[in-house]
Write an enzyme that holds these catalytic residues in place. Structure first.
Site, PDB file in Angstrom:
ATOM      1  N   GLU A  71      -9.229   4.214  -2.396  1.00 34.69           N
ATOM      2  CA  GLU A  71      -8.033   4.001  -3.202  1.00 34.69           C
ATOM      3  C   GLU A  71      -8.387   3.242  -4.475  1.00 34.69           C
ATOM      4  O   GLU A  71      -9.452   2.648  -4.584  1.00 34.69           O
ATOM      5  CB  GLU A  71      -6.979   3.171  -2.426  1.00 34.69           C
ATOM      6  CG  GLU A  71      -6.546   3.795  -1.112  1.00 34.69           C
ATOM      7  CD  GLU A  71      -5.315   3.144  -0.488  1.00 34.69           C
ATOM      8  OE1 GLU A  71      -4.509   2.549  -1.241  1.00 34.69           O
ATOM      9  OE2 GLU A  71      -5.159   3.236   0.744  1.00 34.69           O
ATOM     10  N   TYR A  97       2.331   3.939  14.761  1.00 27.26           N
ATOM     11  CA  TYR A  97       2.891   4.128  13.423  1.00 27.26           C
ATOM     12  C   TYR A  97       4.353   4.563  13.382  1.00 27.26           C
ATOM     13  O   TYR A  97       5.018   4.442  12.352  1.00 27.26           O
ATOM     14  CB  TYR A  97       2.023   5.076  12.601  1.00 27.26           C
ATOM     15  CG  TYR A  97       2.319   6.553  12.744  1.00 27.26           C
ATOM     16  CD1 TYR A  97       3.040   7.235  11.756  1.00 27.26           C
ATOM     17  CD2 TYR A  97       1.890   7.262  13.853  1.00 27.26           C
ATOM     18  CE1 TYR A  97       3.304   8.583  11.873  1.00 27.26           C
ATOM     19  CE2 TYR A  97       2.155   8.611  13.979  1.00 27.26           C
ATOM     20  CZ  TYR A  97       2.862   9.270  12.991  1.00 27.26           C
ATOM     21  OH  TYR A  97       3.126  10.600  13.111  1.00 27.26           O
ATOM     22  N   ARG A 138      -7.801   4.180  13.062  1.00 26.07           N
ATOM     23  CA  ARG A 138      -6.986   5.389  13.261  1.00 26.07           C
ATOM     24  C   ARG A 138      -6.363   5.495  14.646  1.00 26.07           C
ATOM     25  O   ARG A 138      -5.247   6.019  14.792  1.00 26.07           O
ATOM     26  CB  ARG A 138      -7.840   6.638  13.015  1.00 26.07           C
ATOM     27  CG  ARG A 138      -8.367   6.764  11.621  1.00 26.07           C
ATOM     28  CD  ARG A 138      -7.248   6.861  10.611  1.00 26.07           C
ATOM     29  NE  ARG A 138      -7.810   6.976   9.261  1.00 26.07           N
ATOM     30  CZ  ARG A 138      -7.115   6.738   8.157  1.00 26.07           C
ATOM     31  NH1 ARG A 138      -5.849   6.364   8.232  1.00 26.07           N
ATOM     32  NH2 ARG A 138      -7.671   6.858   6.988  1.00 26.07           N
ATOM     33  N   GLU A 194     -10.157  12.758   7.358  1.00 23.08           N
ATOM     34  CA  GLU A 194     -10.066  14.077   6.714  1.00 23.08           C
ATOM     35  C   GLU A 194     -11.422  14.776   6.646  1.00 23.08           C
ATOM     36  O   GLU A 194     -11.514  15.974   6.906  1.00 23.08           O
ATOM     37  CB  GLU A 194      -9.505  13.917   5.297  1.00 23.08           C
ATOM     38  CG  GLU A 194      -8.077  13.411   5.259  1.00 23.08           C
ATOM     39  CD  GLU A 194      -7.732  12.867   3.886  1.00 23.08           C
ATOM     40  OE1 GLU A 194      -7.285  13.639   3.037  1.00 23.08           O
ATOM     41  OE2 GLU A 194      -7.925  11.653   3.654  1.00 23.08           O
ATOM     42  N   ASP A 203      -9.025   0.616   1.812  1.00 19.88           N
ATOM     43  CA  ASP A 203      -8.007   0.223   2.789  1.00 19.88           C
ATOM     44  C   ASP A 203      -8.520   0.612   4.179  1.00 19.88           C
ATOM     45  O   ASP A 203      -8.145   1.647   4.729  1.00 19.88           O
ATOM     46  CB  ASP A 203      -6.692   0.941   2.444  1.00 19.88           C
ATOM     47  CG  ASP A 203      -5.576   0.575   3.390  1.00 19.88           C
ATOM     48  OD1 ASP A 203      -5.532  -0.582   3.828  1.00 19.88           O
ATOM     49  OD2 ASP A 203      -4.743   1.452   3.690  1.00 19.88           O
ATOM     50  N   GLU A 217     -10.368   4.124   3.498  1.00 22.84           N
ATOM     51  CA  GLU A 217      -9.484   4.891   2.630  1.00 22.84           C
ATOM     52  C   GLU A 217      -9.885   4.588   1.197  1.00 22.84           C
ATOM     53  O   GLU A 217      -9.841   3.427   0.763  1.00 22.84           O
ATOM     54  CB  GLU A 217      -8.010   4.555   2.888  1.00 22.84           C
ATOM     55  CG  GLU A 217      -7.533   5.148   4.206  1.00 22.84           C
ATOM     56  CD  GLU A 217      -6.032   5.090   4.414  1.00 22.84           C
ATOM     57  OE1 GLU A 217      -5.366   4.260   3.760  1.00 22.84           O
ATOM     58  OE2 GLU A 217      -5.528   5.874   5.242  1.00 22.84           O
ATOM     59  N   LYS A 275      -3.944  -1.769   9.880  1.00 24.88           N
ATOM     60  CA  LYS A 275      -4.332  -1.978   8.479  1.00 24.88           C
ATOM     61  C   LYS A 275      -4.467  -3.450   8.119  1.00 24.88           C
ATOM     62  O   LYS A 275      -4.717  -3.758   6.959  1.00 24.88           O
ATOM     63  CB  LYS A 275      -3.261  -1.360   7.569  1.00 24.88           C
ATOM     64  CG  LYS A 275      -2.942   0.093   7.851  1.00 24.88           C
ATOM     65  CD  LYS A 275      -3.888   1.010   7.123  1.00 24.88           C
ATOM     66  CE  LYS A 275      -3.419   2.450   7.208  1.00 24.88           C
ATOM     67  NZ  LYS A 275      -4.255   3.327   6.393  1.00 24.88           N
ATOM     68  N   GLN A 292      -3.533   3.105  14.760  1.00 20.76           N
ATOM     69  CA  GLN A 292      -2.491   3.642  13.871  1.00 20.76           C
ATOM     70  C   GLN A 292      -1.697   4.769  14.538  1.00 20.76           C
ATOM     71  O   GLN A 292      -0.465   4.801  14.475  1.00 20.76           O
ATOM     72  CB  GLN A 292      -3.145   4.157  12.581  1.00 20.76           C
ATOM     73  CG  GLN A 292      -2.160   4.666  11.534  1.00 20.76           C
ATOM     74  CD  GLN A 292      -2.864   5.141  10.259  1.00 20.76           C
ATOM     75  OE1 GLN A 292      -4.089   5.051  10.145  1.00 20.76           O
ATOM     76  NE2 GLN A 292      -2.108   5.647   9.314  1.00 20.76           N
ATOM     77  N   ARG A 333       1.187  16.013  12.704  1.00 20.14           N
ATOM     78  CA  ARG A 333       2.490  16.633  13.004  1.00 20.14           C
ATOM     79  C   ARG A 333       2.495  18.149  12.876  1.00 20.14           C
ATOM     80  O   ARG A 333       3.511  18.776  13.111  1.00 20.14           O
ATOM     81  CB  ARG A 333       3.569  16.061  12.064  1.00 20.14           C
ATOM     82  CG  ARG A 333       3.937  14.612  12.316  1.00 20.14           C
ATOM     83  CD  ARG A 333       4.999  14.138  11.337  1.00 20.14           C
ATOM     84  NE  ARG A 333       4.522  14.181   9.967  1.00 20.14           N
ATOM     85  CZ  ARG A 333       3.840  13.175   9.387  1.00 20.14           C
ATOM     86  NH1 ARG A 333       3.598  12.072  10.049  1.00 20.14           N
ATOM     87  NH2 ARG A 333       3.414  13.285   8.151  1.00 20.14           N
ATOM     88  N   ASP A 385       0.843  -1.191   0.000  1.00 16.53           N
ATOM     89  CA  ASP A 385       0.000   0.000   0.000  1.00 16.53           C
ATOM     90  C   ASP A 385       0.879   1.243   0.000  1.00 16.53           C
ATOM     91  O   ASP A 385       1.797   1.354   0.805  1.00 16.53           O
ATOM     92  CB  ASP A 385      -0.919  -0.011   1.219  1.00 16.53           C
ATOM     93  CG  ASP A 385      -2.006   1.036   1.095  1.00 16.53           C
ATOM     94  OD1 ASP A 385      -2.435   1.328  -0.037  1.00 16.53           O
ATOM     95  OD2 ASP A 385      -2.440   1.570   2.137  1.00 16.53           O
ATOM     96  N   THR A 397      -8.827  -5.410   3.746  1.00 15.32           N
ATOM     97  CA  THR A 397      -8.747  -4.505   2.606  1.00 15.32           C
ATOM     98  C   THR A 397      -9.757  -5.037   1.599  1.00 15.32           C
ATOM     99  O   THR A 397      -9.681  -6.207   1.213  1.00 15.32           O
ATOM    100  CB  THR A 397      -7.338  -4.527   1.975  1.00 15.32           C
ATOM    101  OG1 THR A 397      -6.378  -4.234   2.992  1.00 15.32           O
ATOM    102  CG2 THR A 397      -7.208  -3.522   0.857  1.00 15.32           C
ATOM    103  N   HIS A 423      -4.111  14.082   0.555  1.00 20.30           N
ATOM    104  CA  HIS A 423      -4.288  13.200   1.716  1.00 20.30           C
ATOM    105  C   HIS A 423      -3.072  13.273   2.638  1.00 20.30           C
ATOM    106  O   HIS A 423      -3.212  13.413   3.854  1.00 20.30           O
ATOM    107  CB  HIS A 423      -4.507  11.767   1.242  1.00 20.30           C
ATOM    108  CG  HIS A 423      -4.496  10.755   2.363  1.00 20.30           C
ATOM    109  ND1 HIS A 423      -5.534  10.640   3.267  1.00 20.30           N
ATOM    110  CD2 HIS A 423      -3.569   9.825   2.731  1.00 20.30           C
ATOM    111  CE1 HIS A 423      -5.249   9.672   4.144  1.00 20.30           C
ATOM    112  NE2 HIS A 423      -4.063   9.168   3.845  1.00 20.30           N
TER     113      HIS A 423
HETATM  114 CA    CA Z   1      -3.899   3.256   2.545  1.00 19.47          CA
END
Ligand code: CA
Length: 423
Positions: free
Chosen positions: A205, A248, A241, A368, A237, A203, A257, A244, A146, A130, A261, A137
């Site tokens: 994709e 991460y 969160r 988002e 995907d 997600e 993840k 994650q 961040r 992935d 999927t 994004h």
């Molecule tokens: Ca992804």
């Protein structure tokens, strides 16, 4: 590009995802029958094993379509892909070879109403990688995690960033997904807690399906990588969160993840998408030569996400965007993967990364859309959401818009069930 007229009348509508120009590949079964490879034409599934059996199509000396995956067919290469496509087009077009159209028995056996079949995984996923190649994004998520100044990591404009995911839990549209369990650290707590994910997300994709391998240690150019790709699927995907955010750093997503999927049951071939090629956006930093494209390698594919709570009368459209928003193409991702020595195999799946458009209405994840859960989403019928609740059904759909027809992917759908019992 104009529609090619088919004698299967439903394939000639402007809205169908499956006109004769498409001819995607999938695997289906009917009650009491083994899975076979198939294509879609209008509102019908066409059993390719039956046609192969009857001698109307051939991919080589050995039969390849009486199987539960298209992997063997993909491994035969582009000359065979094109020959089978041309033959199917001739058998299905108005005024073409009447061998199928005039054979009542074969037609009845080989053409099945698409609502009467079960669709299976179209290919055996060899491995799943992935990527993270949507700039909007990456900037959105980076800003939330961040801060705005550090939103894009320093390598982002030079490397299609990715991670190796799990092939074992790639599932076909229609498969229910259990809310995952895991470890997360609430912001007001000194220590992590264990339990069901509370910030479950999608997600949006596209997935590229690798048709042809390279040898281990054998680099490929971007053009060679493009030639290795057989086709594309819709890909969700699913992402936990809260798990994650805690796990991460420094190696990227892991447990957040792995639980599922989802992909669409139809692999739309690269050749069907050919008229819709578009270039990637202007490069902010010049790419190293091994990643440079010689031509347009992205596609103009309109994408939409729908959300429907359990018991709700209708689904709500929560995002609309386009695959052309990606910063890196699948061919660049594949070239980047292989250049380091990685052997890529028939059946490898490359996730594009979340596809977010520049506007909020085009954001491809709830993270988002609701900006980290701070701006709840209003659904038709009055319910609100920040992240996914049990019983919610999420559907991705998409198509390339032609002059009088669409090249569609069908739907990629999944319903979230409660987490497994564990104590
Ligand atoms: Ca992804």
């Amino acid at each position: 590009m104009k529609r090619t007229h088919a004698w299967v009348e439903s394939a000639n509508s402007a809205e169908t995802h499956f006109p004769l120009n498409n001819l995607p590949y999938g695997v289906y079964s009917r009650e009491g029958s083994a899975p076979h490879c198939c294509t879609a034409i209008g509102d019908q599934v066409l059993d390719l094993a039956r046609l192969e059996d009857a001698g109307l199509i051939s991919a080589g000396p050995e039969p390849v379509f009486s199987q539960d995956s298209i992997n063997d067919f993909m491994a035969l290469g582009a000359d065979v892909w094109n020959a089978v496509r041309n033959r199917l087009t001739d058998l299905l077009r108005e005024g073409g070879d009447p061998a199928l159209r005039n054979d009542d028995g074969l037609r009845a056996a080989a053409l099945v109403d698409i609502d009467d079949v079960v669709m299976h995984m179209p290919f055996r996923v060899a491995e799943y990688t992935d990527f993270y190649s949507g700039r909007q994004h990456a900037e959105n998520v980076g800003t939330m995690f961040r801060g705005k100044e550090n939103a894009l990591p320093p390598n982002w404009l030079h490397i299609p960033i990715g991670y190796n995911g799990r092939a074992s839990t790639v599932v076909v549209s229609g498969t229910d997904i259990h809310r995952p369990l895991g470890q997360m650290k609430p912001p007001d707590s000194d220590n992590p807690v264990f339990g069901p994910c509370r910030r479950l997300d999608i997600e949006l994709e596209m997935g590229a399906v690798v048709g042809l391998p390279n040898a281990m240690g054998q680099p490929v150019t971007v053009d060679e990588a493009d030639a290795m790709i057989f086709g594309y699927v819709l890909l969700n995907d699913w992402s936990a969160r809260d798990i994650q955010a805690w796990e991460y750093q420094p190696l990227g997503p892991f447990q957040s993840k792995v639980f599922a999927t989802s992909i669409s049951p139809w692999v739309v071939t690269k050749v069907a998408l050919e008229p819709y090629r578009v270039a990637t956006q202007a490069r902010e930093k010049q790419l190293l030569p091994y990643l440079t494209e010689n031509g347009p390698l992205l596609y103009d594919i309109e994408l939409e996400v729908l959300m429907q709570p359990q018991g709700a009368r209708q689904a709500t459209s929560i995002a609309a965007t386009n695959y052309r928003n990606m910063y890196y193409s699948a061919a660049q991702q594949l070239a980047h993967h292989a250049i380091g020595g990685c052997r890529m195999n028939t059946g490898d799946l490359l996730g594009s990364g979340t596809i977010s458009g520049p506007e909020k209405s085009g954001f491809g994840s709830l993270l988002e859309i609701t900006w980290g859960g701070k701006e709840p989403l209003m659904l038709e019928g009055g319910q609100t959401r920040t992240f996914i609740e049990d019983g919610d059904t999420l559907t991705l759909t998409g198509y390339a818009q032609g002059e009088d027809h669409r090249i569609g992917f069908g739907a990629c759908r999944g319903t979230i069930l409660p987490s497994p019992k564990f104590s």
